[in-house]
Design an enzyme around this catalytic site. Sequence first.
Site, mmCIF file in Angstrom:
data_model
loop_
_atom_site.group_PDB
_atom_site.id
_atom_site.type_symbol
_atom_site.label_atom_id
_atom_site.label_comp_id
_atom_site.label_asym_id
_atom_site.label_seq_id
_atom_site.Cartn_x
_atom_site.Cartn_y
_atom_site.Cartn_z
ATOM 1 N N THR A 33 0.855 -1.250 0.173
ATOM 2 C CA THR A 33 -0.069 -0.123 0.167
ATOM 3 C C THR A 33 0.805 1.158 0.122
ATOM 4 O OG1 THR A 33 -1.697 -1.265 1.234
ATOM 5 C CG2 THR A 33 -1.912 1.259 1.350
ATOM 6 N N THR A 36 4.094 4.777 -3.771
ATOM 7 C CA THR A 36 5.072 4.030 -4.613
ATOM 8 C C THR A 36 4.502 2.759 -5.036
ATOM 9 O OG1 THR A 36 6.723 4.769 -2.659
ATOM 10 C CG2 THR A 36 7.482 3.186 -4.561
ATOM 11 N N ASP A 89 8.380 3.255 4.955
ATOM 12 C CA ASP A 89 8.614 4.921 5.341
ATOM 13 C C ASP A 89 10.229 5.135 5.968
ATOM 14 O OD1 ASP A 89 6.010 5.903 5.124
ATOM 15 O OD2 ASP A 89 5.672 4.301 6.693
ATOM 16 N N GLU A 108 -0.382 -5.251 6.039
ATOM 17 C CA GLU A 108 0.870 -5.570 5.315
ATOM 18 C C GLU A 108 1.773 -6.565 5.858
ATOM 19 O OE1 GLU A 108 1.386 -0.952 3.673
ATOM 20 O OE2 GLU A 108 2.260 -1.312 5.466
HETATM 21 C C1 5RP Z 1 1.523 2.066 4.229
HETATM 22 C C2 5RP Z 1 2.909 2.085 4.305
HETATM 23 C C3 5RP Z 1 3.627 2.573 2.958
HETATM 24 O O1 5RP Z 1 4.573 1.549 2.316
HETATM 25 C C4 5RP Z 1 4.558 3.686 3.239
HETATM 26 O O2 5RP Z 1 3.980 4.664 4.130
HETATM 27 C C5 5RP Z 1 5.248 4.335 2.279
HETATM 28 O O3 5RP Z 1 4.458 5.015 1.403
HETATM 29 P P1 5RP Z 1 4.570 5.884 0.169
HETATM 30 O O4 5RP Z 1 5.047 4.789 -0.713
HETATM 31 O O5 5RP Z 1 3.429 6.556 -0.219
HETATM 32 O O6 5RP Z 1 5.691 6.886 0.502
HETATM 33 O O7 5RP Z 1 3.798 1.396 5.067
HETATM 34 O O8 5RP Z 1 1.047 1.756 5.505
#
Ligand code: 5RP
Length: 228
Positions: A33, A36, A89, A108
Amino acid sequence: MLNQDELKRNVAQAAVEYALSCLQPDSVLGVGTGSTVDFFIDAIAPHRDRFRAAVSSSERSTARLRRLGITVLDLNEVEEMPLYVDGADEVDPGMSMIKGGGGALTREKIVASVAREFVCIVDESKVVDVLGKFPLPVEVIPMARNVVARKLRELGGEPRLREGFVTDNGCEILDVAGLRVTRPAEMEALINNIPGVVCCGLFAISGANLALVSTQQGVRRMSPGSAA
Ligand code: 5RP
């Protein structure tokens, strides 16, 4: 100079190439999710005939996958998965991660646990020496919000409720600032053991097997033990 969306698009494309080299026509692909991953879903959609279906870690990703013609299965129908692709993150050199910025951390972790390989897709801004600058998301049962927050303060963190946010599991998120996570697996176990915690956003007991890291010079690979 590539902007962050262009970096994300590049790493998503690299992940598609990697996924296509692993997937068979009967394979089920685990999909994470985030923004990206949205690029990854868009890029893999034209190749949907190269694998059977996906299992998704959020209602958000499920909707996007289905809109693009990819079959999404319930995890209860699936016993094995060669690959799970997701963002993060933060990721450290040991391939431990902080995840959950999008609030999907619990699903996840569940979907990732079924996959043989976790491929993390990030841009280089997410690679850190020590986890914790990004506030650690912790999913909690609503009635336990305050007791869990007190315990997290005892661990040195500053928890803050993610206002107005409800997870796909009907729970809440505490974002915990101020942690310097030098022993991620120990911290993950400690937080997971607090009654009322559904899941903590540290993915260290079982981290990523491979990170694809998007840089201005291209996408590089990072694996446990390799230099970042
Ligand atoms: C969602 C996540 C995402 O993988 C994480 O927040 C990175 O998000 P992004 O690709 O929008 O930077 O853990 O729960």
